[in-house]
Motif scaffolding. Structure first.
Motif, PDB file in Angstrom:
ATOM      1  N   TYR A   1      -3.735   2.263  10.556  1.00 37.02           N
ATOM      2  CA  TYR A   1      -4.329   1.013  10.068  1.00 37.02           C
ATOM      3  C   TYR A   1      -3.888  -0.211  10.863  1.00 37.02           C
ATOM      4  O   TYR A   1      -4.444  -1.301  10.691  1.00 37.02           O
ATOM      5  CB  TYR A   1      -3.929   0.766   8.605  1.00 37.02           C
ATOM      6  CG  TYR A   1      -4.212   1.905   7.668  1.00 37.02           C
ATOM      7  CD1 TYR A   1      -5.524   2.349   7.460  1.00 37.02           C
ATOM      8  CD2 TYR A   1      -3.188   2.526   6.965  1.00 37.02           C
ATOM      9  CE1 TYR A   1      -5.781   3.388   6.579  1.00 37.02           C
ATOM     10  CE2 TYR A   1      -3.444   3.562   6.080  1.00 37.02           C
ATOM     11  CZ  TYR A   1      -4.739   3.994   5.890  1.00 37.02           C
ATOM     12  OH  TYR A   1      -4.999   5.010   5.018  1.00 37.02           O
TER      13      TYR A   1
ATOM     14  N   THR B   1       3.932  -1.609   3.458  1.00 39.18           N
ATOM     15  CA  THR B   1       3.537  -0.224   3.198  1.00 39.18           C
ATOM     16  C   THR B   1       4.760   0.576   2.779  1.00 39.18           C
ATOM     17  O   THR B   1       5.894   0.189   3.086  1.00 39.18           O
ATOM     18  CB  THR B   1       2.917   0.448   4.436  1.00 39.18           C
ATOM     19  OG1 THR B   1       3.908   0.537   5.471  1.00 39.18           O
ATOM     20  CG2 THR B   1       1.719  -0.330   4.940  1.00 39.18           C
TER      21      THR B   1
ATOM     22  N   ASN C   1       3.398   6.736   6.869  1.00 38.20           N
ATOM     23  CA  ASN C   1       3.252   6.145   8.200  1.00 38.20           C
ATOM     24  C   ASN C   1       1.904   5.413   8.306  1.00 38.20           C
ATOM     25  O   ASN C   1       0.854   6.045   8.255  1.00 38.20           O
ATOM     26  CB  ASN C   1       3.324   7.302   9.216  1.00 38.20           C
ATOM     27  CG  ASN C   1       3.229   6.836  10.634  1.00 38.20           C
ATOM     28  OD1 ASN C   1       2.735   5.753  10.928  1.00 38.20           O
ATOM     29  ND2 ASN C   1       3.717   7.672  11.533  1.00 38.20           N
ATOM     30  N   PRO C   2       1.929   4.089   8.471  1.00 35.07           N
ATOM     31  CA  PRO C   2       0.677   3.314   8.455  1.00 35.07           C
ATOM     32  C   PRO C   2       0.009   3.149   9.822  1.00 35.07           C
ATOM     33  O   PRO C   2      -0.894   2.319   9.967  1.00 35.07           O
ATOM     34  CB  PRO C   2       1.156   1.947   7.951  1.00 35.07           C
ATOM     35  CG  PRO C   2       2.543   1.823   8.501  1.00 35.07           C
ATOM     36  CD  PRO C   2       3.118   3.209   8.550  1.00 35.07           C
TER      37      PRO C   2
ATOM     38  N   TRP D   1      -5.422  -4.257  10.919  1.00 34.86           N
ATOM     39  CA  TRP D   1      -4.697  -5.313  10.194  1.00 34.86           C
ATOM     40  C   TRP D   1      -4.285  -6.433  11.134  1.00 34.86           C
ATOM     41  O   TRP D   1      -4.405  -7.605  10.796  1.00 34.86           O
ATOM     42  CB  TRP D   1      -3.456  -4.726   9.500  1.00 34.86           C
ATOM     43  CG  TRP D   1      -3.787  -3.838   8.341  1.00 34.86           C
ATOM     44  CD1 TRP D   1      -4.954  -3.814   7.635  1.00 34.86           C
ATOM     45  CD2 TRP D   1      -2.936  -2.844   7.758  1.00 34.86           C
ATOM     46  NE1 TRP D   1      -4.879  -2.867   6.644  1.00 34.86           N
ATOM     47  CE2 TRP D   1      -3.658  -2.262   6.693  1.00 34.86           C
ATOM     48  CE3 TRP D   1      -1.636  -2.387   8.013  1.00 34.86           C
ATOM     49  CZ2 TRP D   1      -3.126  -1.255   5.890  1.00 34.86           C
ATOM     50  CZ3 TRP D   1      -1.100  -1.388   7.219  1.00 34.86           C
ATOM     51  CH2 TRP D   1      -1.831  -0.815   6.176  1.00 34.86           C
TER      52      TRP D   1
ATOM     53  N   ILE E   1       0.851  -1.187   0.000  1.00 34.26           N
ATOM     54  CA  ILE E   1       0.000   0.000   0.000  1.00 34.26           C
ATOM     55  C   ILE E   1       0.887   1.237   0.000  1.00 34.26           C
ATOM     56  O   ILE E   1       1.685   1.448   0.929  1.00 34.26           O
ATOM     57  CB  ILE E   1      -0.950  -0.002   1.210  1.00 34.26           C
ATOM     58  CG1 ILE E   1      -1.729  -1.331   1.247  1.00 34.26           C
ATOM     59  CG2 ILE E   1      -1.888   1.205   1.149  1.00 34.26           C
ATOM     60  CD1 ILE E   1      -2.787  -1.421   2.323  1.00 34.26           C
TER      61      ILE E   1
ATOM     62  N   ALA F   1      -5.638   5.023  -0.349  1.00 34.29           N
ATOM     63  CA  ALA F   1      -4.978   4.214   0.693  1.00 34.29           C
ATOM     64  C   ALA F   1      -5.990   3.662   1.701  1.00 34.29           C
ATOM     65  O   ALA F   1      -5.919   2.483   2.080  1.00 34.29           O
ATOM     66  CB  ALA F   1      -3.892   5.036   1.394  1.00 34.29           C
ATOM     67  N   ASP F   2      -6.963   4.484   2.118  1.00 30.17           N
ATOM     68  CA  ASP F   2      -7.965   4.005   3.098  1.00 30.17           C
ATOM     69  C   ASP F   2      -8.762   2.826   2.518  1.00 30.17           C
ATOM     70  O   ASP F   2      -9.021   1.850   3.214  1.00 30.17           O
ATOM     71  CB  ASP F   2      -8.956   5.123   3.469  1.00 30.17           C
ATOM     72  CG  ASP F   2      -8.330   6.171   4.391  1.00 30.17           C
ATOM     73  OD1 ASP F   2      -7.196   5.947   4.873  1.00 30.17           O
ATOM     74  OD2 ASP F   2      -8.987   7.209   4.621  1.00 30.17           O
TER      75      ASP F   2
ATOM     76  N   ALA G   1      -6.619  -0.246   2.382  1.00 30.23           N
ATOM     77  CA  ALA G   1      -6.400  -0.752   3.746  1.00 30.23           C
ATOM     78  C   ALA G   1      -7.576  -1.622   4.185  1.00 30.23           C
ATOM     79  O   ALA G   1      -7.379  -2.642   4.861  1.00 30.23           O
ATOM     80  CB  ALA G   1      -6.208   0.417   4.707  1.00 30.23           C
TER      81      ALA G   1
ATOM     82  N   LEU H   1       1.188   4.769   0.690  1.00 25.24           N
ATOM     83  CA  LEU H   1       0.349   5.529   1.616  1.00 25.24           C
ATOM     84  C   LEU H   1       0.030   6.944   1.137  1.00 25.24           C
ATOM     85  O   LEU H   1      -0.867   7.592   1.675  1.00 25.24           O
ATOM     86  CB  LEU H   1       0.987   5.535   3.006  1.00 25.24           C
ATOM     87  CG  LEU H   1       1.027   4.131   3.647  1.00 25.24           C
ATOM     88  CD1 LEU H   1       1.980   4.107   4.842  1.00 25.24           C
ATOM     89  CD2 LEU H   1      -0.357   3.671   4.073  1.00 25.24           C
TER      90      LEU H   1
ATOM     91  N   PRO I   1       6.018  -2.834   7.357  1.00 22.40           N
ATOM     92  CA  PRO I   1       6.179  -1.491   6.774  1.00 22.40           C
ATOM     93  C   PRO I   1       7.605  -1.217   6.295  1.00 22.40           C
ATOM     94  O   PRO I   1       8.565  -1.754   6.869  1.00 22.40           O
ATOM     95  CB  PRO I   1       5.849  -0.547   7.944  1.00 22.40           C
ATOM     96  CG  PRO I   1       5.418  -1.410   9.081  1.00 22.40           C
ATOM     97  CD  PRO I   1       5.915  -2.785   8.817  1.00 22.40           C
TER      98      PRO I   1
END
Ligand code: TUI
Length: 314
Positions: free
Chosen positions: A103, A95, A99-100, A107, A71, A78-79, A82, A73, A116
């Motif tokens: 989420y 990712t 910065n994930p 997850w 993903i 992205a949303d 996710a 970001l 990430p």
């Protein structure tokens, strides 16, 4: 065979990830890498969820092995992506370009392995605290969106900043790179540029030829002024972009100038107006192979190097 915390964590044969290259890494390529014993990764890039769902379904048809979704970001979708990876029960999420944190809980709850890309030790510590399963340390030798530090500088620092297994990325193209990554403390590697020459990679002929012919000083970084440094082949588009970047073109015009350039490279093979993302190792990608051969070859090259490393110690 190289066994590590990463092969055990993901249930894969070889600790080799295929990078989530936007517009390029589709369900077919990801399935081929996973069938070859590595971890194939579908790139969501800037694509909407319906496209990504289609690629996930394709991969599921082509392989029973685990695969991942990357993903990006900064994507406006992205949303949606996710949420999609939870819906589709994807095994692994990686990712990039941000910065994930927001989420992570969802997850983890869904049982997804979250890995990430981190570009700093602060981010490595934050992701460790939030429950990531492993981290990718991607140095600035890589293609696409690049961080500040080189792989040789970044990887040991990330290894020291986390208790999680680390996957090294950026500048790795063969068994020597794999061995070097493990010596620095990584437990896996990710390669992108090498997979551009996989038989199952459906880029334009122009893109493939440019990679196979690239020389050692063939890439450059543009986009620093807008805060999105990107490494690509030194093509007419990249030179023109750099001219505008340093020539004072307003930010919105510069953004507009680059819009669609990646698609033009990957799909249209437009040598003039395309942005051909590639890592510094493009010069060492010289032959077409199946994705499975690439995965096996780099590990088979790394094994004797790692075994032989003890000969230095007297
Ligand atoms: O993301 C990548 N490579 C990419 S993304 C991409 S699409 C794109 N197109 C145009 C402009 C920008 C992107 C092409 N290639 N690699 C992983 C990566 N992640 N590299 C650096 C980072 C990163 C940067 C900052 C990861 C985390 C981060 O955190 C910032 C924060 O918010 O703390």
């Amino acid at each position: 065979m190289i066994e590590s915390a990463i092969t055990k964590l993901l249930g894969i044969t070889y600790p080799v990830f295929q990078g989530g290259m936007a517009w390029i890494a589709d369900g077919r390529l990801a399935a081929a890498v996973s069938n070859g014993g590595g971890l194939g990764i579908i790139a969501a890039g800037n694509a909407p969820a319906d496209y990504v769902r289609g690629e996930i379904r394709t991969a599921k048809e082509l392989t029973d092995k685990p695969f991942g979704v990357n993903i990006m970001l900064m994507s406006p979708y992205a949303d949606d992506i996710a949420a999609l990876v939870v819906e589709e029960g994807v095994a692994v999420v990686t990712t990039g370009a941000g910065n994930p944190s927001k989420y992570m809980a969802a997850w983890k709850e869904a049982g997804i392995k979250v890995i990430p890309v981190v570009a700093s030790t602060a981010m490595a510590k934050l992701m460790t605290r939030l429950g990531a399963d492993a981290l990718i340390a991607e140095g600035g030798e890589s293609g696409g969106h690049v961080g500040e530090l080189t792989t040789i500088v970044l990887v040991p620092q990330i290894c020291d900043a986390t208790t999680l297994p680390v996957i090294a990325a950026g500048g790795i193209v063969d068994g020597r790179g794999v061995a070097a990554a493990f010596v620095m403390g990584a437990q896996g590697v990710q390669m992108g540029t090498r997979f551009l020459a996989a038989n199952e990679c459906t880029i334009s002929d122009t893109y493939r030829e440019k990679i196979l012919k690239a020389g050692d000083l063939c890439t450059m970084v543009t986009g620093k002024r807008l805060g999105h440094p990107v490494r690509s082949l030194r093509t007419p588009f990249a030179r023109e972009y750099a001219k505008h970047e340093f020539g004072g073109m307003p930010d919105d015009e510069l953004e507009a100038f680059a819009t669609g350039a990646l698609r033009k490279a990957v799909k249209d093979g437009d040598a003039e107006n395309g942005c051909f993302l590639a890592g510094q190792v493009a010069s060492r990608v010289n032959k077409m192979q199946s994705a499975a051969e690439i995965v096996r070859e780099v590990i088979e090259e790394a094994e004797p190097i790692l075994k032989g490393a003890s000969a230095w110690v007297k």
